[in-house]
Design a protein around this motif. Sequence first.
Motif, PDB file in Angstrom:
ATOM      1  N   UNK A   1       6.782  24.534  18.902  1.00 13.65           N
ATOM      2  CA  UNK A   1       5.402  24.941  19.133  1.00 13.65           C
ATOM      3  C   UNK A   1       4.787  24.086  20.228  1.00 13.65           C
ATOM      4  N   UNK A   2       3.476  23.832  20.140  1.00 12.28           N
ATOM      5  CA  UNK A   2       2.732  23.136  21.185  1.00 12.28           C
ATOM      6  C   UNK A   2       2.183  21.807  20.676  1.00 12.28           C
TER       7      UNK A   2
ATOM      8  N   UNK B   1      12.931  28.859  14.633  1.00 12.09           N
ATOM      9  CA  UNK B   1      11.753  29.643  14.984  1.00 12.09           C
ATOM     10  C   UNK B   1      11.033  29.007  16.168  1.00 12.09           C
ATOM     11  N   UNK B   2      10.405  29.834  16.988  1.00 10.69           N
ATOM     12  CA  UNK B   2       9.685  29.314  18.145  1.00 10.69           C
ATOM     13  C   UNK B   2       8.472  30.169  18.478  1.00 10.69           C
ATOM     14  N   UNK B   3       7.449  29.522  18.955  1.00 16.51           N
ATOM     15  CA  UNK B   3       6.346  30.236  19.596  1.00 16.51           C
ATOM     16  C   UNK B   3       6.899  31.068  20.740  1.00 16.51           C
ATOM     17  N   UNK B   4       6.190  32.120  21.105  1.00 16.92           N
ATOM     18  CA  UNK B   4       6.687  32.980  22.171  1.00 16.92           C
ATOM     19  C   UNK B   4       6.483  32.390  23.563  1.00 16.92           C
TER      20      UNK B   4
ATOM     21  N   UNK C   1      18.897  35.335  20.721  1.00 19.20           N
ATOM     22  CA  UNK C   1      17.436  35.305  20.782  1.00 19.20           C
ATOM     23  C   UNK C   1      16.922  36.685  20.392  1.00 19.20           C
ATOM     24  N   UNK C   2      16.070  36.729  19.376  1.00 22.95           N
ATOM     25  CA  UNK C   2      15.552  38.013  18.930  1.00 22.95           C
ATOM     26  C   UNK C   2      14.186  37.838  18.304  1.00 22.95           C
TER      27      UNK C   2
ATOM     28  N   UNK D   1      10.312  28.307  24.029  1.00 25.36           N
ATOM     29  CA  UNK D   1      11.634  28.937  23.989  1.00 25.36           C
ATOM     30  C   UNK D   1      12.639  28.129  24.799  1.00 25.36           C
ATOM     31  N   UNK D   2      12.220  27.650  25.970  1.00 29.91           N
ATOM     32  CA  UNK D   2      13.112  26.891  26.839  1.00 29.91           C
ATOM     33  C   UNK D   2      13.417  25.504  26.293  1.00 29.91           C
TER      34      UNK D   2
END
Length: 504
Positions: free
Chosen positions: A360-361, A183-186, A208-209, A191-192
Motif C-alpha cells: 500500500x502507501x 495483495x496490492x493497491x492498484x 497478476x490478476x 504493484x511494482x
Amino acid sequence: MTALRTTLLALLITRTYATPVSRALLNIRNVDGVEIPHVRPEVLGTNSTEGFNILEHLAGISPYFDSPGVSLPKQPPPSCHVRTAAYIIRHSNIYANDFDYEQYIQPFTQKVFDFGSQRQNFSALPQLAFLANWSTPITNATEQVEKLTPSGETSAQALGKLIAGLYPQLIETASNASVFNVWTSEAERAIDSATPFIEGLFGKSPNVQNTTATSAGPTLVRVSDNETLSANTLVPHETCPNFDSAAGSNQSMTWINTYTVPIIQRFNVAIPTFNFTALDIYAMQQLCGYETVITNSSEFCKAFEPDDWLGFEYANDLMYWYSLGYGQTLSPTLGIPWLNATTALLTSPTPSQPLYFSFTHREEPPFILTALNLFNNSAYSANSNINSTMPTTEINYLRAWKTSEILPFLGHVALERLECEPDIPSFTTDSYVRALVNSAPIPIPGCQSGPGASCPLGEFMRYVEERSQTYGDFVGLCGIDSGSGNATNTLGIYQGNVPQVPDS
C-alpha cells in the motif's frame, strides 16, 4: 535466523537509469546467502565517537532501515515459533511524490537554473559549491514522479529474500500450497514493489490478476482504489470522505519557518543574491533523500548540520502527527479494518495460508499503529491534550512519534501469532501475538505479559475488540451514506471479497 532479524536494514541501491552505480561504490553485505546492498551511508562526523546517519532522519523519504525499537530481541522468544504472520508494507523507493515535487523540488530546481551565470557564487560556501554545476536527478517528471526508481525494485526483492529467511518453514508450506496470494493497491508503485518482493520471496514471478488465486503459484491480487469502497480497500485514506489529507500542513509550516531561520542566515550571508527561503531549505533537504534513492548519493545531504536534520525530521513528524497520527481523530478508524481482518486470520484454526502480505502507501502503516495504540506520546500518561506533546515552537526530543522509524520506504507493520511450549514458567496460554514495526518488536500497551513482551492471544482479541468498539464505525465516522451499496466497516479481501480493478 538471528542475523536476518538483525539486518533487515538499508536494502538499497544497486543501479539507476541515469547514472549507473558501480558495485565498488556499494557496501554489499551477505547475510545467510542474501546480498544486501546498502546506500553509502551519508554520515556526518560529530564530537562524539558515533556519526549521525542523515538517512535515518528523513521521515517518509528515508531509505528503509530497521526500527531501533525498544531493544527487545528481534527473533522469536525461546521455545516459540511463528504460526502465522501478516504484513502491510509501504511501497519501495520512488523518484518523488507529486506533492513534494510540485510544491518544493520543482520550484527550487527552477530557481537554481534561473540563477544562470551567478551559479558560480555558490562556491562561496564550500558545502553548496556543488550547486554551481548541479542538475536535477528528475529528468522527466511525467515518467518519473510517483514511479519506482530501479533501486526500489532491487530493495523490494531483497526484502522478500530476507523475509523468506525469517520464516523458512512457512515459506516452504506456502511454496507447496496450491495457491498463495499477495495483495496490492492498484497504484503502479505498489504493484511494482510487490512484484519483485514476491520474486525475492519465492524465486519466481507472480501471476497478476484482479481476484484471489485459482491456479498454482504465487498470485499478485490487485485491489481497487476506488473512492466508493468504504473500508474494503488497502487505501482507506482515499475512501473516507471526512479524511483531510492536508491536515498538519499549518503546524508543520510553523515549525519550518522556525528551524530554517539560522540556516537561511548562514546561507544568505555567503550567497545573498540567491535569497534562500524556508521552502528552499526544505526542498534541499528533501532532495537529499530522493536523490539518494535515485543516484546512490547526494551532495545535499552534506550541506546541513545534525541540528538542521533534526529540525527537518520534526517538521515531518508534525505533519504526519496531524494527518496520519494521533492528532488526526480518524486515524485509528482507518487502521481498524486491517487490524480486524488480520486478527481474524491470526485466530483462525485453519488459515488459508501461513503468511499474508499486502502492499500500500505511506498513510496506512501509521493508521494501523494508532489503531494498536503504538508510538503514542501519551500512552503512559494522563495528558488529556495529546497534541500538547507535539509543540510547534520546539522539538519534543522524547517523543515516541518518530516517522523516520515508522514509514520509510518499504516500511511495514506486522502481526505474528506465536506458538510457545506450554511449560514456560508463569505463562498460562501457549498462543501469543506480537507486533513488529520495521522488524522491531513493539509491545502493546497493557498487553505484554507473554514471552518477549508478547500479548496472550485471548487478551489480544479482547484488546482489538475494545479498540474496534471505540473506533470501528468506518461508515459513520467517515461520513459515508450507510445506504450506499459499498458501505462497510469490513476489509474482506482476505476472504475473497476483492473489489475489481477496471480494465485499462
